[in-house]
Scaffold this motif. Structure first.
Motif, PDB file in Angstrom:
ATOM      1  N   ASN A   1       7.386  -8.406   2.083  1.00 52.69           N
ATOM      2  CA  ASN A   1       7.847  -7.048   2.413  1.00 52.69           C
ATOM      3  C   ASN A   1       7.152  -6.459   3.636  1.00 52.69           C
ATOM      4  N   ALA A   2       5.899  -6.833   3.886  1.00 53.52           N
ATOM      5  CA  ALA A   2       5.124  -6.197   4.969  1.00 53.52           C
ATOM      6  C   ALA A   2       5.855  -6.332   6.299  1.00 53.52           C
ATOM      7  N   GLY A   3       5.807  -5.301   7.099  1.00 55.05           N
ATOM      8  CA  GLY A   3       6.429  -5.376   8.412  1.00 55.05           C
ATOM      9  C   GLY A   3       6.048  -4.175   9.257  1.00 55.05           C
TER      10      GLY A   3
ATOM     11  N   VAL B   1      12.191  -9.462   3.047  1.00 56.74           N
ATOM     12  CA  VAL B   1      12.755  -8.170   3.432  1.00 56.74           C
ATOM     13  C   VAL B   1      13.111  -8.194   4.915  1.00 56.74           C
ATOM     14  N   SER B   2      14.406  -8.188   5.160  1.00 56.16           N
ATOM     15  CA  SER B   2      14.941  -8.117   6.514  1.00 56.16           C
ATOM     16  C   SER B   2      15.316  -6.657   6.776  1.00 56.16           C
ATOM     17  N   SER B   3      16.523  -6.409   7.223  1.00 55.97           N
ATOM     18  CA  SER B   3      16.990  -5.063   7.566  1.00 55.97           C
ATOM     19  C   SER B   3      18.497  -5.173   7.812  1.00 55.97           C
ATOM     20  N   ILE B   4      19.187  -4.045   7.812  1.00 60.51           N
ATOM     21  CA  ILE B   4      20.590  -4.130   8.265  1.00 60.51           C
ATOM     22  C   ILE B   4      20.615  -4.598   9.727  1.00 60.51           C
TER      23      ILE B   4
ATOM     24  N   PRO C   1      17.606  -3.505   3.926  1.00 62.26           N
ATOM     25  CA  PRO C   1      17.626  -2.051   3.730  1.00 62.26           C
ATOM     26  C   PRO C   1      18.259  -1.343   4.917  1.00 62.26           C
ATOM     27  N   GLY C   2      18.905  -0.213   4.602  1.00 66.03           N
ATOM     28  CA  GLY C   2      19.338   0.706   5.645  1.00 66.03           C
ATOM     29  C   GLY C   2      18.180   1.623   6.002  1.00 66.03           C
ATOM     30  N   ILE C   3      18.469   2.902   6.163  1.00 74.64           N
ATOM     31  CA  ILE C   3      17.417   3.834   6.578  1.00 74.64           C
ATOM     32  C   ILE C   3      16.747   4.381   5.319  1.00 74.64           C
ATOM     33  N   ILE C   4      15.498   3.992   5.148  1.00 77.26           N
ATOM     34  CA  ILE C   4      14.775   4.305   3.921  1.00 77.26           C
ATOM     35  C   ILE C   4      13.612   5.241   4.263  1.00 77.26           C
TER      36      ILE C   4
ATOM     37  N   VAL D   1      -6.940  -7.492   0.146  1.00 71.80           N
ATOM     38  CA  VAL D   1      -6.773  -7.199   1.565  1.00 71.80           C
ATOM     39  C   VAL D   1      -6.195  -8.437   2.229  1.00 71.80           C
ATOM     40  N   HIS D   2      -5.160  -8.234   3.044  1.00 73.78           N
ATOM     41  CA  HIS D   2      -4.397  -9.385   3.531  1.00 73.78           C
ATOM     42  C   HIS D   2      -3.661  -9.020   4.812  1.00 73.78           C
ATOM     43  N   ASP D   3      -3.967  -9.756   5.865  1.00 79.58           N
ATOM     44  CA  ASP D   3      -3.149  -9.656   7.078  1.00 79.58           C
ATOM     45  C   ASP D   3      -2.119 -10.784   6.994  1.00 79.58           C
ATOM     46  N   VAL D   4      -0.859 -10.421   6.863  1.00 76.98           N
ATOM     47  CA  VAL D   4       0.188 -11.428   6.609  1.00 76.98           C
ATOM     48  C   VAL D   4       0.428 -12.374   7.787  1.00 76.98           C
TER      49      VAL D   4
ATOM     50  N   PRO E   1       6.925   5.829   5.475  1.00 83.59           N
ATOM     51  CA  PRO E   1       6.148   6.099   6.687  1.00 83.59           C
ATOM     52  C   PRO E   1       6.665   5.354   7.926  1.00 83.59           C
ATOM     53  N   MET E   2       7.374   4.219   7.736  1.00 84.37           N
ATOM     54  CA  MET E   2       7.866   3.464   8.898  1.00 84.37           C
ATOM     55  C   MET E   2       8.806   4.304   9.765  1.00 84.37           C
ATOM     56  N   ILE E   3       9.547   5.240   9.176  1.00 77.41           N
ATOM     57  CA  ILE E   3      10.491   6.028   9.976  1.00 77.41           C
ATOM     58  C   ILE E   3      10.002   7.467  10.153  1.00 77.41           C
TER      59      ILE E   3
ATOM     60  N   ALA F   1       0.812  -1.223   0.000  1.00 76.05           N
ATOM     61  CA  ALA F   1       0.000   0.000   0.000  1.00 76.05           C
ATOM     62  C   ALA F   1       0.841   1.266   0.000  1.00 76.05           C
ATOM     63  N   GLY F   2       2.110   1.136   0.343  1.00 77.41           N
ATOM     64  CA  GLY F   2       2.951   2.340   0.404  1.00 77.41           C
ATOM     65  C   GLY F   2       4.393   1.946   0.575  1.00 77.41           C
ATOM     66  N   GLY F   3       5.230   2.910   0.886  1.00 74.89           N
ATOM     67  CA  GLY F   3       6.634   2.645   1.184  1.00 74.89           C
ATOM     68  C   GLY F   3       7.329   1.815   0.113  1.00 74.89           C
ATOM     69  N   GLN F   4       8.159   0.906   0.577  1.00 73.53           N
ATOM     70  CA  GLN F   4       8.947   0.088  -0.355  1.00 73.53           C
ATOM     71  C   GLN F   4       8.073  -0.864  -1.179  1.00 73.53           C
ATOM     72  N   GLY F   5       7.020  -1.397  -0.563  1.00 75.03           N
ATOM     73  CA  GLY F   5       6.174  -2.375  -1.264  1.00 75.03           C
ATOM     74  C   GLY F   5       5.524  -1.780  -2.498  1.00 75.03           C
TER      75      GLY F   5
HETATM   76  N1  LIG Z   1      12.042   2.138   6.219  1.00 77.62           N
HETATM   77  C1  LIG Z   1      13.161   1.642   6.690  1.00 77.62           C
HETATM   78  O1  LIG Z   1      14.067   2.404   7.106  1.00 77.62           O
HETATM   79  C2  LIG Z   1      13.398   0.153   6.721  1.00 77.62           C
HETATM   80  C3  LIG Z   1      14.693  -0.295   7.007  1.00 77.62           C
HETATM   81  C4  LIG Z   1      14.946  -1.671   7.019  1.00 77.62           C
HETATM   82  C5  LIG Z   1      13.932  -2.575   6.733  1.00 77.62           C
HETATM   83  N2  LIG Z   1      12.681  -2.098   6.470  1.00 77.62           N
HETATM   84  C6  LIG Z   1      11.655  -3.106   6.161  1.00 77.62           C
HETATM   85  O2  LIG Z   1      11.123  -2.865   4.886  1.00 77.62           O
HETATM   86  C7  LIG Z   1       9.773  -3.381   4.816  1.00 77.62           C
HETATM   87  C8  LIG Z   1       8.866  -2.314   4.234  1.00 77.62           C
HETATM   88  O3  LIG Z   1       8.813  -1.234   5.134  1.00 77.62           O
HETATM   89  P1  LIG Z   1       8.547   0.277   4.691  1.00 77.62           P
HETATM   90  O4  LIG Z   1       9.743   1.041   5.055  1.00 77.62           O
HETATM   91  O5  LIG Z   1       8.035   0.320   3.293  1.00 77.62           O
HETATM   92  O6  LIG Z   1       7.407   0.625   5.765  1.00 77.62           O
HETATM   93  P2  LIG Z   1       5.891   1.128   5.606  1.00 77.62           P
HETATM   94  O7  LIG Z   1       5.406   1.268   6.998  1.00 77.62           O
HETATM   95  O8  LIG Z   1       5.867   2.289   4.703  1.00 77.62           O
HETATM   96  O9  LIG Z   1       5.172  -0.077   4.870  1.00 77.62           O
HETATM   97  C9  LIG Z   1       4.797  -1.264   5.504  1.00 77.62           C
HETATM   98  C10 LIG Z   1       3.498  -1.753   4.911  1.00 77.62           C
HETATM   99  O10 LIG Z   1       3.145  -2.983   5.565  1.00 77.62           O
HETATM  100  C11 LIG Z   1       1.747  -2.951   5.812  1.00 77.62           C
HETATM  101  N3  LIG Z   1       1.409  -3.849   6.914  1.00 77.62           N
HETATM  102  C12 LIG Z   1       1.609  -3.655   8.250  1.00 77.62           C
HETATM  103  N4  LIG Z   1       1.133  -4.692   8.940  1.00 77.62           N
HETATM  104  C13 LIG Z   1       0.626  -5.576   8.038  1.00 77.62           C
HETATM  105  C14 LIG Z   1      -0.014  -6.834   8.146  1.00 77.62           C
HETATM  106  N5  LIG Z   1      -0.255  -7.423   9.330  1.00 77.62           N
HETATM  107  N6  LIG Z   1      -0.400  -7.474   6.992  1.00 77.62           N
HETATM  108  C15 LIG Z   1      -0.181  -6.888   5.802  1.00 77.62           C
HETATM  109  N7  LIG Z   1       0.389  -5.690   5.631  1.00 77.62           N
HETATM  110  C16 LIG Z   1       0.798  -5.039   6.751  1.00 77.62           C
HETATM  111  C17 LIG Z   1       1.430  -1.501   6.121  1.00 77.62           C
HETATM  112  O11 LIG Z   1       0.039  -1.204   5.952  1.00 77.62           O
HETATM  113  C18 LIG Z   1       2.337  -0.772   5.122  1.00 77.62           C
HETATM  114  O12 LIG Z   1       1.670  -0.539   3.888  1.00 77.62           O
HETATM  115  C19 LIG Z   1       9.428  -3.808   6.234  1.00 77.62           C
HETATM  116  O13 LIG Z   1       9.581  -5.205   6.363  1.00 77.62           O
HETATM  117  C20 LIG Z   1      10.463  -3.086   7.085  1.00 77.62           C
HETATM  118  O14 LIG Z   1      10.711  -3.733   8.300  1.00 77.62           O
HETATM  119  C21 LIG Z   1      12.399  -0.766   6.456  1.00 77.62           C
END
Ligand SMILES: NC(=O)c1ccc[n+]([C@@H]2O[C@H](COP(=O)([O-])OP(=O)(O)OC[C@H]3O[C@@H](n4cnc5c(N)ncnc54)[C@H](O)[C@@H]3O)[C@@H](O)[C@H]2O)c1
Length: 250
Positions: free
Chosen positions: A90-92, A140-143, A185-188, A61-64, A191-193, A15-19
């Motif tokens: 990717n969701a997290g 999708v993990s993280s550093i 990913p590092g710091i991206i 629509v999906h709760d992972v 909305p998560m940050i 829905a947003g961010g990296q996904g």
């Molecule tokens: N942003 C960063 O700095 C960063 C760094 C390292 C890793 N990550 C990882 O990258 C991935 C993507 O994160 P992002 O930065 O795009 O964050 P984000 O918050 O923008 O996106 C996360 C998406 O996951 C969805 N989500 C949350 N709970 C869910 C659930 N139970 N079921 C389905 N969807 C759900 C949210 O609605 C949102 O659209 C995550 O796994 C995050 O941990 C992010």
């Protein structure tokens, strides 16, 4: 343009961010993309944007963290697009607290959404990928799945689990031509940050600690995912792709 031509991909948390960046890039490269998220409005919007550009997209629509919902997503994907070749787990969610401030509830919630999800997604995608003659799974993990963050106890634990889970499944499934890799990913800037983005002092410190001195963009991660999803990486499995501007190399 056609690096994923003819392939069917699921991207969770789209829905947003990296996904959303991954879903859009995959569609631009010829994939049929299933976008899933808890945010219905969010995935519908991103899917509509892909369709307006001539791409093929299905929003679900999906709760992972739900086993039943994973079964539904996989069967709807195959019913709609005929196969499954690529899965991006990717969701997290994030929690910043250190160990003494982390409640058991938060610990378990992060395990469910960040780690159980990856287990379930792989478990139910694998039979369909086997039928398709192989596939690519990108977790999708993280550093902070590689180095300590000094806080974010529950989050860091989930991301470390994703790294080792990816490697063991990669070894198990290589015989089926199903590749499994993790992205770190590092710091991206997503909305998560949000909290960090609103704190100029902390933000400056993080950027200064990054050898390539900027925040990452969702597209930086999407291009890494594209490589791992495509046949260009057909000899790549069990690896960890760090995309962090050099942050963890110091
Ligand atoms: N942003 C960063 O700095 C960063 C760094 C390292 C890793 N990550 C990882 O990258 C991935 C993507 O994160 P992002 O930065 O795009 O964050 P984000 O918050 O923008 O996106 C996360 C998406 O996951 C969805 N989500 C949350 N709970 C869910 C659930 N139970 N079921 C389905 N969807 C759900 C949210 O609605 C949102 O659209 C995550 O796994 C995050 O941990 C992010």
């Amino acid at each position: 343009m056609n690096r994923l031509q003819g392939k069917v991909a699921i991207v969770t948390g789209a829905a947003g961010g990296q996904g959303s960046a991954e879903a859009k890039l995959f569609a631009a490269e010829g994939a049929k993309v299933v976008l899933t998220d808890v945010s219905e409005a969010g995935v519908l919007k991103v899917a509509a944007e892909i369709q307006e550009l001539g791409g093929e997209a299905l929003a679900l629509v999906h709760d992972v963290s739900s086993e039943q919902e994973w079964k539904n997503v996989i069967s709807q994907t195959v019913n709609h697009f005929g196969a499954l070749n690529i899965l991006v787990n990717n969701a997290g969610i994030y929690a910043i607290e250190g160990i003494e401030d982390t409640s058991l509830e938060v610990w378990e919630k992060l395990q469910e959404i960040n780690t159980r999800s990856v287990f379930l997604g792989m478990k139910y995608a694998i039979p369909e990928m086997r039928k398709a003659g192989g596939g690519s799974i990108i977790n999708v993990s993280s550093i902070f799945g590689i180095i300590g963050s000094g806080r974010a106890t529950a989050y860091t634990a989930t991301k470390g689990a994703i790294r080792s889970l990816s490697k063991t499944v990669a070894v198990e499934l290589a015989k089926d031509e199903i590749r499994v890799n993790s992205i770190h990913p590092g710091i991206i800037a997503t909305p998560m940050i949000k909290t960090l983005l609103e704190d100029p002092v902390q933000l400056k410190l993080r950027v200064e600690a990054t050898p390539l001195p900027r925040l990452g963009k969702p597209e930086d991660i999407a291009y890494g995912a594209l490589f791992l999803a495509s046949d260009e990486s057909s000899f790549v499995t069990g690896t960890e792709l760090i995309i962090d501007g050099g942050y963890s190399a110091r």
